[in-house]
Design a protein around this motif. Structure first.
Motif, short mmCIF file in Angstrom:
data_model
loop_
_atom_site.label_atom_id
_atom_site.label_comp_id
_atom_site.label_asym_id
_atom_site.label_seq_id
_atom_site.Cartn_x
_atom_site.Cartn_y
_atom_site.Cartn_z
N VAL A 275 17.84 -2.06 -161.72
CA VAL A 275 17.94 -0.60 -161.68
C VAL A 275 17.08 0.03 -162.77
N ILE A 276 17.14 -0.52 -163.99
CA ILE A 276 16.38 0.07 -165.10
C ILE A 276 14.89 -0.10 -164.89
N GLY A 277 14.48 -1.27 -164.46
CA GLY A 277 13.05 -1.54 -164.33
C GLY A 277 12.43 -1.07 -163.04
N ALA A 278 13.24 -0.57 -162.12
CA ALA A 278 12.67 -0.12 -160.85
C ALA A 278 11.74 1.06 -161.09
N THR A 279 10.56 0.97 -160.55
CA THR A 279 9.57 2.03 -160.73
C THR A 279 9.29 2.74 -159.41
N ALA A 280 10.24 2.66 -158.50
CA ALA A 280 10.02 3.23 -157.17
C ALA A 280 9.90 4.74 -157.24
N ASN A 281 9.05 5.25 -156.37
CA ASN A 281 8.88 6.70 -156.23
C ASN A 281 8.54 6.98 -154.77
N LEU A 282 8.59 8.23 -154.41
CA LEU A 282 8.27 8.64 -153.04
C LEU A 282 7.11 9.61 -153.04
N GLU A 283 6.33 9.55 -151.98
CA GLU A 283 5.31 10.55 -151.71
C GLU A 283 5.46 11.01 -150.27
N PHE A 284 5.30 12.29 -150.06
CA PHE A 284 5.34 12.85 -148.72
C PHE A 284 3.91 13.28 -148.37
N ALA A 310 -0.82 3.01 -140.53
CA ALA A 310 -1.04 4.40 -140.13
C ALA A 310 -2.05 5.03 -141.08
N GLU A 311 -2.84 5.98 -140.54
CA GLU A 311 -3.81 6.72 -141.34
C GLU A 311 -3.13 7.97 -141.91
N LEU A 312 -3.16 8.11 -143.24
CA LEU A 312 -2.52 9.25 -143.91
C LEU A 312 -3.55 9.97 -144.76
N MET A 313 -3.29 11.25 -144.99
CA MET A 313 -4.13 12.02 -145.90
C MET A 313 -3.87 11.57 -147.34
N LYS A 314 -4.92 11.60 -148.17
CA LYS A 314 -4.75 11.24 -149.57
C LYS A 314 -3.94 12.30 -150.32
N ASP A 315 -4.08 13.56 -149.92
CA ASP A 315 -3.36 14.63 -150.58
C ASP A 315 -1.86 14.47 -150.41
N VAL A 316 -1.13 14.65 -151.51
CA VAL A 316 0.33 14.49 -151.51
C VAL A 316 0.98 15.87 -151.46
N ASN A 351 7.84 23.63 -147.45
CA ASN A 351 7.85 24.66 -146.41
C ASN A 351 6.44 25.09 -146.05
N ARG A 352 5.60 25.25 -147.05
CA ARG A 352 4.22 25.70 -146.80
C ARG A 352 3.45 24.66 -146.00
N ALA A 353 3.66 23.36 -146.33
CA ALA A 353 2.92 22.31 -145.64
C ALA A 353 3.40 22.12 -144.20
N THR A 354 4.71 22.17 -143.98
CA THR A 354 5.23 21.90 -142.64
C THR A 354 5.13 23.11 -141.73
N ARG A 355 5.15 24.31 -142.30
CA ARG A 355 5.08 25.53 -141.49
C ARG A 355 3.77 25.63 -140.72
N SER A 356 2.70 25.16 -141.34
CA SER A 356 1.39 25.25 -140.70
C SER A 356 0.98 23.96 -140.00
N ASN A 357 1.90 22.99 -139.92
CA ASN A 357 1.55 21.70 -139.30
C ASN A 357 2.62 21.23 -138.33
N ILE A 358 3.28 22.17 -137.64
CA ILE A 358 4.29 21.80 -136.65
C ILE A 358 3.62 21.02 -135.52
N GLY A 359 4.23 19.91 -135.15
CA GLY A 359 3.66 19.03 -134.14
C GLY A 359 2.86 17.88 -134.74
#
Length: 616
Positions: A275-284, A310-316, A351-359
């Protein structure tokens, strides 16, 4: 009249002694080894049948239970033997589901009437209680790389908004390089970027196929990033340790890039290290469009199916730093999921990212910074070298059906355990930079118990030798000095308890030294009284002169020792600080008892009375 205190001074001494006795008493009631059962979700409590099953299972495992205390969101199982803690935790964990967290703990045994007065025992350090010591190193280069990656993403977004075309962004060490088609585009971009990112040093470079702009972080900014990485990691590690339910943990900075974590009482070191050494993080991140430039996309595998990519954008869009809370639940099919709440900034960006990318699809990327050791040959010798690396994997890739806000769910996790640990890490905060274990030391509870016994024995032997010497040397006055010495020990323990100080083996050494030094003042006083009696001075005047004229020597001797103790505390590390604290408090209490308490006893017994001969 000589050798008489006013009433208020006797009352003051009495009050100090009574208060000292009350706040020293809890140390006669040592903490009980215990297993803490806490609800992982609010509102889930243990019923009588579950408690009975727990007690029966522990009895069957031949684990002696002192008692089980029920609590609002769980229970505290007190054990008779600290060596049974780890096994008891395993037994209880096997009986309960994932709605409960089972952790090792030490439960206070202080009587309620003392606890109601705010009295509690001294905290015991790692060497006395047993536990685990970790030394972790913060990856400063990775901290700079992460900051440059965030800046690169922001710069790309700003250039797109201004419709300035660029070919590529590249990070090399502490320099971010942007490539443009021509010098005009580079000049326009530099004017825009310079206003938003003043912490860079800018340099134009010519390339064969275009114009480049090199942005290098200033030394001041690098130092700021590194300090922030250590401080943020300190905060995150403290939060993670609190989630483990460890009593009196220590998390502190050591040097420019190291953090020390001490977990007293912990025996399950593997779980604590995980638990202490876990360096996990998330990116959307958003999924790449068919026409997205290759320089702006990454190809990442799925975490539970590495063959699928899968191909993803570099921008987080956002990272785990924007998560304000996280909890575990299950969907309608019984699969684990993590419920996420974002902070204000994260909710706005999402909200800003998903509002303009529905679908369009959005991915949740799981990032884990790891280390591995490889054996390489250097000068004909095999040398182990640590290599840091990062694993990225897609947890889920789902289509955006509508604009998201501050709340949503993460699915696609393999097990409830994985979901629980991910929620814990997100709740406690993400690390600003990866950390790696560089040292680990474990002290078993049996060794801690042995240290306590030997420490108490050293105090007892030291005190007995001093008591015997004073009785033989000064007879009746030696008895008075010994009463003052016992009072000094009580007041010293009370002061350590009130201040919440942590007692370690060096601290016990400071107590032993204090006992030896405490009678120095009495020796000076009694020798002065002897000299005055030899000079044919009346007894009462000799006593008065002994206490009054020896005070200056006592004060000078103790103040110099106190100054040394203060210096030791200011520049020393943990063990040295513990020694300095007990020594400093011991000097103050010994001056009070040797001068005021011992004289009060003399005043009450023979003060003002016709005495022809002193037993001194």
């Amino acid at each position: 009249m000589l050798n008489r205190y006013p009433l208020w001074k006797y009352l003051l001494i009495l009050i100090v002694l009574v208060v000292g006795l009350i706040y020293a008493l809890p140390n006669l009631f040592p903490e009980d080894p215990a297993v803490q059962i806490s609800s992982a979700r609010g509102g889930v409590s243990l019923d009588d049948s579950q408690l009975q099953r727990i007690r029966s299972a522990l009895d069957k495992a031949d684990i002696a239970v002192e008692r089980i205390d029920t609590q609002p969101n769980g229970a505290l199982v007190r054990l008779e033997d600290g060596g049974d803690q780890l096994e008891a935790r395993q037994v209880i964990s096997g009986l309960l589901n994932d709605d409960y967290t089972v952790a090792l703990n030490l439960a206070e045994a202080t009587p309620d009437w003392l606890a109601s007065l705010g009295a509690s025992p001294m905290n015991l350090g790692l060497d006395l209680r047993g536990g685990v010591h970790f030394a972790l190193e913060v990856d400063m280069d990775a901290a700079i790389q992460q900051r440059l990656q965030v800046n690169a993403s922001a710069i790309r977004s700003a250039l797109r908004d201004e419709r300035i075309r660029y070919r590529d962004t590249r990070i090399d060490g502490r320099t971010l390089t942007l490539t443009f088609a021509n010098a005009d585009d580079r000049s326009q971009a530099r004017d825009i970027i310079r206003g938003q990112f003043p912490d860079f040093q800018y340099e134009d470079r010519d390339a064969g196929n275009g114009a480049t702009l090199a942005m290098t972080l200033s030394p001041q900014k690098i130092q700021e990033i590194q300090d922030y990485a250590v401080e943020q990691n300190l905060t995150t590690l403290r939060n993670r340790v609190n989630e483990l339910g460890v009593a009196e943990p220590l998390v502190q900075r050591q040097g420019p890039n190291r953090i020390v974590v001490e977990l007293p009482g912990v025996q399950d070191t593997a779980a604590a290290k995980r638990v202490i050494g876990a360096t996990a993080n998330l990116e959307f991140r958003l999924a790449a469009r068919p026409d997205s430039p290759a320089s702006e996309t990454d190809t990442l595998p799925f975490r539970n199916d590495p063959q699928r990519t899968a191909e993803l954008m570099k921008d987080v869009i956002i990272t785990g730093e924007n998560v304000s809370s996280a909890s575990v639940s299950f969907d309608q099919n019984g699969r684990p999921q993590v419920n996420i709440n974002l902070d204000g900034t994260g909710g706005t960006l999402m909200n800003r990212a998903t509002r303009s990318n529905i679908g369009r699809s959005m991915a949740v990327v799981y990032i884990d910074n790891k280390t591995r050791t490889r054996t390489v040959m250097e000068d004909g010798k095999a040398v182990d070298k640590r290599e840091n690396y990062t694993e990225r994997g897609i947890i889920s890739l789902a289509t955006i059906q509508s604009a998201l806000g501050n709340r949503f769910r993460i699915t696609g996790l393999d097990s409830p355990t994985e979901a629980k640990e991910l929620a814990l890490l997100l709740r406690s905060g993400s690390l600003a930079a990866p950390i790696y274990f560089v040292a680990e030391r474990t002290i078993g509870p049996s060794l801690g118990k042995s240290n306590i016994e030997q420490g108490i024995l050293s105090v007892e032997i030291g005190m007995l030798l001093v008591v015997a010497f004073m009785l033989i040397r000064y007879k009746a006055f030696g008895l008075i000095a010994n009463v003052a010495l016992a009072t000094n020990l009580v007041l010293l323990v009370a002061a350590l308890s009130l201040l919440g100080a942590t007692l370690t083996l060096p601290g016990i050494a400071g107590i032993v030294l204090t006992l030896g030094m405490a009678v120095d003042a009495n020796v000076l006083i009694y020798e002065r009284i002897r000299e005055e009696i030899r000079a044919k001075m009346p007894v009462q005047q000799a006593i008065h002169a002994g206490y009054e004229r020896a005070f200056t020597s006592i004060f000078d001797g103790n103040i110099t020792t106190l100054l040394v103790a203060v210096i030791l505390f200011s520049i020393g590390t943990g063990p040295v600080k513990g020694f300095a604290v007990t020594l400093s408090l011991g000097i103050l209490t010994s001056m009070f008892t040797a001068i005021m308490v011992s004289r009060a006893i003399v005043n009450l017994t023979i003060g003002g009375k016709p005495v022809k001969k002193l037993w001194i």
